[in-house]
Structure formats: C-alpha cells, structure tokens
Design a protein around this motif. Structure first.
Motif, PDB file in Angstrom:
ATOM      1  N   VAL A  73       0.911  -1.275   0.135  1.00 23.85           N
ATOM      2  CA  VAL A  73       0.022  -0.025  -0.120  1.00 23.85           C
ATOM      3  C   VAL A  73       0.809   1.061   0.035  1.00 23.85           C
ATOM      4  CG1 VAL A  73      -1.819  -0.940   0.968  1.00 23.85           C
ATOM      5  CG2 VAL A  73      -0.109   0.091   2.556  1.00 23.85           C
ATOM      6  N   LEU A  74       1.984   1.145  -0.420  1.00 29.20           N
ATOM      7  CA  LEU A  74       2.964   2.256  -0.394  1.00 29.20           C
ATOM      8  C   LEU A  74       2.310   3.620  -1.051  1.00 29.20           C
ATOM      9  CD1 LEU A  74       5.942   3.647   0.261  1.00 29.20           C
ATOM     10  CD2 LEU A  74       6.464   2.815  -2.131  1.00 29.20           C
ATOM     11  N   ILE A  75       1.873   3.284  -2.480  1.00 29.41           N
ATOM     12  CA  ILE A  75       1.159   4.320  -3.114  1.00 29.41           C
ATOM     13  C   ILE A  75      -0.281   4.182  -3.180  1.00 29.41           C
ATOM     14  CG2 ILE A  75       3.382   5.321  -3.904  1.00 29.41           C
ATOM     15  CD1 ILE A  75       2.384   3.660  -6.722  1.00 29.41           C
TER      16      ILE A  75
ATOM     17  N   THR B 257      15.081  -5.967   5.743  1.00 29.12           N
ATOM     18  CA  THR B 257      15.558  -4.808   4.944  1.00 29.12           C
ATOM     19  C   THR B 257      15.771  -3.439   5.719  1.00 29.12           C
ATOM     20  OG1 THR B 257      13.210  -4.897   4.114  1.00 29.12           O
ATOM     21  CG2 THR B 257      14.993  -5.962   2.802  1.00 29.12           C
ATOM     22  N   LYS B 258      14.704  -3.418   6.581  1.00 28.93           N
ATOM     23  CA  LYS B 258      14.726  -2.315   7.324  1.00 28.93           C
ATOM     24  C   LYS B 258      15.968  -1.840   8.170  1.00 28.93           C
ATOM     25  CE  LYS B 258      12.268   1.716   9.068  1.00 28.93           C
ATOM     26  NZ  LYS B 258      11.194   1.603   9.620  1.00 28.93           N
ATOM     27  N   ALA B 259      16.281  -3.087   8.798  1.00 22.21           N
ATOM     28  CA  ALA B 259      17.663  -2.817   9.559  1.00 22.21           C
ATOM     29  C   ALA B 259      18.635  -2.710   8.711  1.00 22.21           C
ATOM     30  CB  ALA B 259      17.827  -4.284  10.375  1.00 22.21           C
TER      31      ALA B 259
ATOM     32  N   ASN C 265       8.505  -0.798  12.832  1.00 20.66           N
ATOM     33  CA  ASN C 265       7.350   0.004  12.450  1.00 20.66           C
ATOM     34  C   ASN C 265       7.843   0.662  10.818  1.00 20.66           C
ATOM     35  OD1 ASN C 265       9.298   2.036  12.444  1.00 20.66           O
ATOM     36  ND2 ASN C 265       8.901   2.673  14.420  1.00 20.66           N
ATOM     37  N   LYS C 266       7.020   1.341  10.402  1.00 22.32           N
ATOM     38  CA  LYS C 266       7.162   1.725   9.101  1.00 22.32           C
ATOM     39  C   LYS C 266       7.486   3.188   8.830  1.00 22.32           C
ATOM     40  CE  LYS C 266       6.085  -0.377   5.640  1.00 22.32           C
ATOM     41  NZ  LYS C 266       6.852  -1.138   4.571  1.00 22.32           N
ATOM     42  N   GLN C 267       8.149   3.835   9.803  1.00 15.66           N
ATOM     43  CA  GLN C 267       8.703   5.211   9.681  1.00 15.66           C
ATOM     44  C   GLN C 267       9.826   5.368   8.980  1.00 15.66           C
ATOM     45  OE1 GLN C 267       9.209   7.151  13.590  1.00 15.66           O
ATOM     46  NE2 GLN C 267       8.807   9.133  12.563  1.00 15.66           N
ATOM     47  N   CYS C 268      10.027   6.185   8.166  1.00 18.81           N
ATOM     48  CA  CYS C 268      11.005   6.449   7.143  1.00 18.81           C
ATOM     49  C   CYS C 268      12.322   6.329   7.998  1.00 18.81           C
ATOM     50  CB  CYS C 268      10.886   7.924   6.522  1.00 18.81           C
ATOM     51  SG  CYS C 268      12.505   8.407   5.691  1.00 18.81           S
TER      52      CYS C 268
END
Ligand code: HEM
Length: 489
Positions: free
Chosen positions: A99-101, A130-132, A444-447
């Motif tokens: 749901v990114l865009i 991938t976030k790490a 989380n999904k924060q930048c």
C-alpha cells in the motif's frame, strides 16, 4: 499550549458510521478520479469532502481507477485530522503490505521481480531484515554524508551561478536549479549511501538522474496529477492503465550493474550481516536510493529552497543567515563546516525546515489496511467503526494544518517549532510516516532516514547562507545569488 485529544470513556457510546459513499460502480470511482485529477485537484478534493460531510473521516474513491486498473479497489476511508491520522502509524492496527502508493501496486518488474522492503508489512520477517539494512547503511553513511553533500552542493551552485551570470540582462536573470539539484542529490547519495561514485561509470554519470526520473514517473504517474499536457489527454494516456516497465529496463539494468560493481561493499553488508540475497540487496538498495531518497529529496529540497527564497522573505533570510554564520563562525562541532553537529545548533533553520515539511509534506498520502475491526478516534470524542480489510488513506497536508493543533494553520510560520511549546508540536509533524518525536525501527514503517532528511535540509540551507549574503527564487529558478562579502580581518 499543545492540545491533547479528548477520548470517549467507552468506544461503543460514541461511534458513528463513517460518512460519504463510493457512488455507483464505475461511475462513482470515475467521478472521484476526475475530481481528484481535473476538476478539483487533490487538496480541494479532500477539503470539500471533509466540509460536505462535516467530518475529518469519510469515504471516497482514490485514483487510479477505471477502465484498465484491474483488481485495484479504489474505495478508501479518508483521514484528514491530526488525531485520527495516528492510526496509520500503529502496526497493530494497519497492515502496510503493498500500500505504499495506495491500492495500486506498480509491476514487480520495476525491481526485477523483488518485492522490496518498503512494500512489506511489519509482520513479514523480510521487512525487519531490509529495514535494519537501510538503518545500517545510513549509520555507516553518516561519516561521509555531510562532506559528500557539501561537495555536490558546490558543483550545483557553481553551475547555477554560471548560468545566472551568463544572462545578458542581470535585472531579468534567472537560472533553474531543478536539474543541477537533482544531479547533486544523485551524486551525493550514490557516494554517501552506497559508496559508489557515479564518475566511475560514464553512462551512469551522464544518464543516472534521467533514468531514475523515468523509472519513478512510470511507477507514480497513474496516481499523480501531472499537468504538462491537456487534462483530457492526461486522463486518457496517463491515468487509464498501468505504465509499462520495459521502457526503463535497460536503464534499470545499467544502475543494477553499477551497484553490483561499485557498491559491492554495501551489497556484501546486506548478504553477510542481514541475510539478504545479493539480488534482493541490489534491488532494495536501488529502491531506497532511487525511490525513497532521490525521489523524496527531489520533491522536498526544491520546496525548501523555494519557500526560503520567496520574494518578500528578506527578514527571514537575514535571521537565517545570522544564525548560520554565528554557529559556523563559532566553530562549534564541525570546525566551521555545516555538518550534523553544527545544524543541531541552528534552531531557526531547523524550525523553518519543519515548517516546510508541515505545509508541503513531500509524500502527502499514507495508506494502511485495517488488520481487524477497530474504532478510529478523532477529535472531541468522535469515533468511527472501521471494518477489517478497509483501506485507510491519510492526507498529510490537511492533517498537518489541523486547527485543533496548530495556530494559524494555513500560514507559513518559520519560527513555529522554536522553544518548548514549539518543540511539543513536533509530535504532530508526520512527514516521515510517524511523529517527528518517534523513532524508525524494524518494527514500524517510519522513514528510516527521518533524522538524516531533516539534517540534510538544514545543511543545504546552511551552505547557501555560508556562501551567499542573500538569494531569491522565482519558483524553481534562482533570480538572485548575492555572493558573500568577505570582511577583511
Ligand atoms: C525527503 C526525503 C524523504 C522523504 C520525504 C521520505 C519519506 C518517507 C515516507 C513517507 C515513508 C513511509 C512510506 C509508507 O510506508 O507509507 C518512508 C519510508 C522509508 N524511507 Fe524515507 N523519505 C525520504 C528519504 C529517505 C532516505 C534518504 C532514505 C535512505 C535510506 C529513506 C529510507 C526509507 C525507508 C527504508 C523506508 C521504508 C520504511 C519501512 O518499510 O519500514 N528515506 N520515507
């Protein structure tokens, strides 16, 4: 004083149905799409519906829709106030997969078949990996970040300066900074984030920026108002079907080989320290580099330069210049250079950067799918029942102009975030997909680059005032760059 949002004692007592409807099949989505892109534009689209429904939470369709976006369900629950918006940051409430865009997902062929981390939900173990990895890359990049940025800004300003000085009539001189700024962003990001110098590959050096522009446009244009061709043609040609990835495949492959060869150290960190395969590592690096970082800065930094350089903002520029020179002249932290330590001392520069992010968030829409039925709470105890599977669509430009939180919400107030009261407002600055007081993490999904983005913007402002006594812009062109008058010591 910073408000807290009153909540009802019992959810059931105050819930109300979400106002608004999706209209008849096909026609409802088509009408909303034309309003969004053509008759109203995104801002008016959300404002009018909020006013019509007397509610900051309402139902609407979001483009792209009809006729060839098969399987894309445009129905969303729009959220445009600061209180309800926070549900979008709660991993327990919303699923962020794909749901990114919005409800539309560009083909995986744009990333050679890899579903990159930014499209993954927090419950997917690959997201944490991938976030790490992104957070790790940024941590390592911090050493060279400021120096690479300054070197690239140097080249950019030399090019713009030359352009401006070449104008036959100095009074009417104007030099666009868009492409020089994009080249600056591309160069410094490749070097600082990936450890790969574009100069090592002639094709990447000359065409890298344009490849990324096309690659971004093909993914994003179905969801964006473009405005360069007549609207009926835009609707027919750019908003009616997904745009193909094969057009940009040779360019993407060139960048892929560039990262594979010249960014081998970064790829190896992904493989050895984060358990990510080589191919996935390169596609993730390219996505973060090209979409998040290059795309984000290409939108945000022009907004920033434009706002600070607006005609009539002489007094703001004087105060910014004095602050920058006081801090740099004092030699704090970075030995007279604008680095991370120095910009932490520049309170007005920071507040100005936050104010630009508040008024013109570079990524205006955020989406999240309800994991379960839940009660969405807004101001004054208003509460709405959201059903499992419904897509929430938060529109930041309105949420961050919420009059329940911000005084003079529609006004650009550069000193808004100064002092204790100002700092307390940072919890309502949401540009990074989370409060400015929050911390990005694998959970989380924060930048991932929340801190770095603000610091980079401050460094750019500082660098401008280190070199120039004043500057002025007309949109995305400089019309004045007054070189610093050096006082003899
Ligand atoms: C002005 C520049 C930038 C802006 C405006 C921006 C904005 C955002 C936003 C809004 C999101 C959340 C998207 C969503 O899930 O809804 C995000 C996620 C992300 N950003 Fe940034 N970003 C910027 C620069 C960067 C940079 C320089 C990096 C470099 C590493 C970066 C890395 C990421 C990553 C890895 C995510 C995904 C987070 C996750 O999946 O949990 N961003 N960014």
């Amino acid at each position: 004083m910073v408000p807290s949002f009153p909540q009802p004692a019992s959810a059931a007592a105050a819930t109300r149905p979400i106002p608004g409807s999706y209209g008849p099949p096909l026609l409802g989505p088509l009408r909303d799409r034309l309003d969004y892109f053509w008759f109203q534009g995104p801002d008016d689209f959300f404002r009018r519906r909020a006013a019509d429904h007397k509610s900051t939470v309402f139902r609407a369709n979001i483009p792209p829709t009809f006729p060839f976006f098969l399987g894309v369900d445009p129905r969303v629950v729009a959220v445009v106030d600061a209180a309800a918006f926070t549900a979008l940051f709660d991993p327990a409430l919303v699923d962020k997969r794909d749901v990114l865009i919005g409800p539309y997902v560009p083909s995986l062929a744009f990333t050679r078949g890899t579903r990159v981390g930014v499209y993954l939900d927090t419950q997917d173990p690959d997201h944490a990996r991938t976030k790490a990895f992104s957070i790790d890359l940024l941590r390592r990049a911090a050493r060279n970040w400021a120096a690479e940025l300054r070197a690239a800004v140097d080249d950019m300003l030399a090019a713009v300066d030359e352009d401006l000085n070449r104008a036959p009539d100095p009074a009417a001189a104007s030099a666009s900074y868009l492409i020089p700024l994009q080249k600056c962003i591309f160069r410094f990001l490749c070097k600082a984030l990936v450890g790969a110098d574009p100069a090592a590959d002639g094709l990447v050096d000359r065409f890298g920026v344009y490849i990324l522009d096309v690659w971004l446009a093909l993914q994003l244009v179905p969801t964006q108002k473009v405005g360069v061709i007549p609207q009926p043609l835009e609707e027919l040609l750019l908003h009616s079907f997904p745009l193909p990835s094969f057009v940009v495949k040779p360019g993407y492959d060139l960048l892929y080989r560039f990262v594979e060869k010249h960014g081998a150290a970064a790829v190896s960190i992904a493989e050895k320290e984060h358990g990510i395969s080589k191919e996935e590592a390169i596609n993730n690096i390219l996505f973060v580099l090209g979409f998040n970082a290059f795309g984000g800065f290409s939108v945000f930094l022009p907004f920033l330069v434009m706002e600070v350089g607006k005609p009539g903002r002489d007094d703001l520029r004087r105060r910014l210049r004095e602050e920058v020179r006081r801090v740099l002249g004092g030699g704090d932290g970075d030995g007279g250079e604008a680095g991370f330590a120095a910009v932490r001392e520049m309170a007005l520069v920071r507040s100005t950067v936050y104010e630009v992010l508040r008024m013109q968030p570079p990524v205006p829409l955020q989406f999240g799918r309800a994991r379960r039925d839940f009660v969405l709470r807004s101001h004054g105890g208003a509460a709405y029942e959201v059903g499992k599977g419904e897509l929430l669509c938060g529109y930041q430009p309105l949420a961050m102009r919420d009059p329940a939180v911000f005084d003079r919400p529609e006004e650009f107030v550069p000193e808004r975030f100064l002092g204790d009261d100002g700092e307390a407002l940072l919890q309502y600055v949401y540009w990074s997909n989370g409060p400015e007081t929050g911390e990005p993490s694998p959970g989380n999904k924060q930048c991932a680059a929340k801190e770095v983005v603000v610091a980079t913007a401050c460094m750019l402002v500082a660098e401008l005032f280190r070199r120039y006594d004043d500057f002025e812009c007309d949109g995305t062109s400089f019309t004045k760059l007054d070189k610093r008058e050096l006082t003899p010591s």
